[in-house]
Structure formats: structure tokens, C-alpha cells
Scaffold this active site. Structure first.
Site, short mmCIF file in Angstrom:
data_model
loop_
_atom_site.label_atom_id
_atom_site.label_comp_id
_atom_site.label_asym_id
_atom_site.label_seq_id
_atom_site.Cartn_x
_atom_site.Cartn_y
_atom_site.Cartn_z
N GLU A 104 -0.40 6.98 -0.01
CA GLU A 104 0.68 6.87 0.99
C GLU A 104 2.05 6.90 0.34
O GLU A 104 2.98 7.50 0.87
CB GLU A 104 0.59 5.54 1.74
N HIS A 109 1.17 3.45 -8.41
CA HIS A 109 0.85 2.03 -8.27
C HIS A 109 -0.64 1.85 -8.46
O HIS A 109 -1.43 2.70 -8.05
CB HIS A 109 1.28 1.49 -6.90
N HIS A 111 -3.57 -0.86 -7.31
CA HIS A 111 -3.88 -2.00 -6.47
C HIS A 111 -4.81 -2.91 -7.29
O HIS A 111 -5.83 -2.43 -7.80
CB HIS A 111 -4.65 -1.58 -5.22
#
Ligand code: AMP
Length: 125
Positions: A104, A109, A111
Site C-alpha cells: 500500500e 517497511h 511489519h
């Protein structure tokens, strides 16, 4: 072909202090903050401060100092959240990239998800 980075993405705005974040850790080259829509008791996002779109982009083009700092920051987040194999019950680390990865936000990044069993690795779709 080179990677293209959109500096209007949400995490670029977080890095510039334009929108709020719930910080877990900040280092020279990395920032960790809580996911706005947590999927598990621990759900922390760890991003590099540099303009990298995806893990492959970062792994190919980041400096050694950035790679070491970012990697150590991930370890420190796991320690702070109590999900390491030495002090906790483990975690899942996910980094989505692009269309097939269903990414998205186009700033790298990972998680860090933990605090409960995470189930099977991928949905059958
Ligand atoms: P991905 O689908 O891997 O790109 O994940 C993007 C993640 O960013 C999702 O889990 C969102 O819940 C999270 N997210 C979106 N906006 C914010 C925000 N402002 N602060 C923290 N997390 C966010």
C-alpha cells in the site's frame, strides 16, 4: 531501469514530521512506529530514513551503514516488544513489494507482528 520513489507517500510525510506517528524506536538511519491498524498485539513498522521503495531496492542500493543500522533497529524493536526467541515466543516479519506483494505504501517497511500465533504464511489466492 532504476527505482522511482514518490516523496508524497504517507511514510515520507511521517519522516518529515508532517503527520503523527507512535514511535517505538528512532536511530540514525531507521524509524519504527506502531501500525495505525494493528493486526496483532505487536504490530510495528520499521522503515529506513532513506528514500527506498522496497526491500530489494534497499538491499541493492543502500550504504553499508544504512543496512547495518536498519537491520540492528529491527533486532532492537523485537527486543523492545518482547518477541525475540530468547525472551518471547517469536514473530513474523513481512515486507510487501509492488502489485503482487500488495504494497500500500511505497516506502520500504517491514511489519513486525507478534503476541499471538500468526497462522499460515500466505493466503491461497
Ligand atoms: P503495506 O500494505 O505493506 O504497504 O502496509 C502499509 C501499512 O501501513 C498498513 O498496515 C497500514 O495499516 C499502515 N499505515 C497506513 N497509514 C499509517 C499511518 N499513518 N501510521 C501508521 N501506519 C499506517
Amino acid at each position: 531501469m532504476s527505482y522511482s520513489y514518490d516523496d508524497q507517500n504517507i511514510f515520507a510525510k511521517i519522516l518529515r514530521g508532517e503527520i503523527p506517528k507512535n514511535t517505538v524506536l528512532e536511530t540514525e538511519h531507521a524509524l519504527a512506529f506502531r501500525d495505525l491498524y494493528p493486526q496483532a498485539p505487536t504490530h510495528v513498522l520499521v522503515i529506513p530514513k532513506g528514500a527506498y521503495v522496497s526491500y530489494d531496492h534497499f538491499a541493492a542500493e543502500a550504504t553499508e551503514a544504512e543496512i547495518v543500522d536498519y537491520t540492528r533497529a529491527i533486532a532492537e524493536v523485537c527486543r523492545l516488544e518482547g518477541v525475540t526467541l530468547t525472551a518471547g515466543e517469536g514473530f513474523r516479519m513481512i515486507s510487501n513489494a509492488g502489485l503482487h506483494g500488495v504494497q500500500e505504501v511505497p516506502h520500504l517497511h517491514v511489519h513486525i507482528l507478534g503476541g499471538r500465533p500468526m497462522g499460515r504464511m500466505v493466503a491461497k489466492e
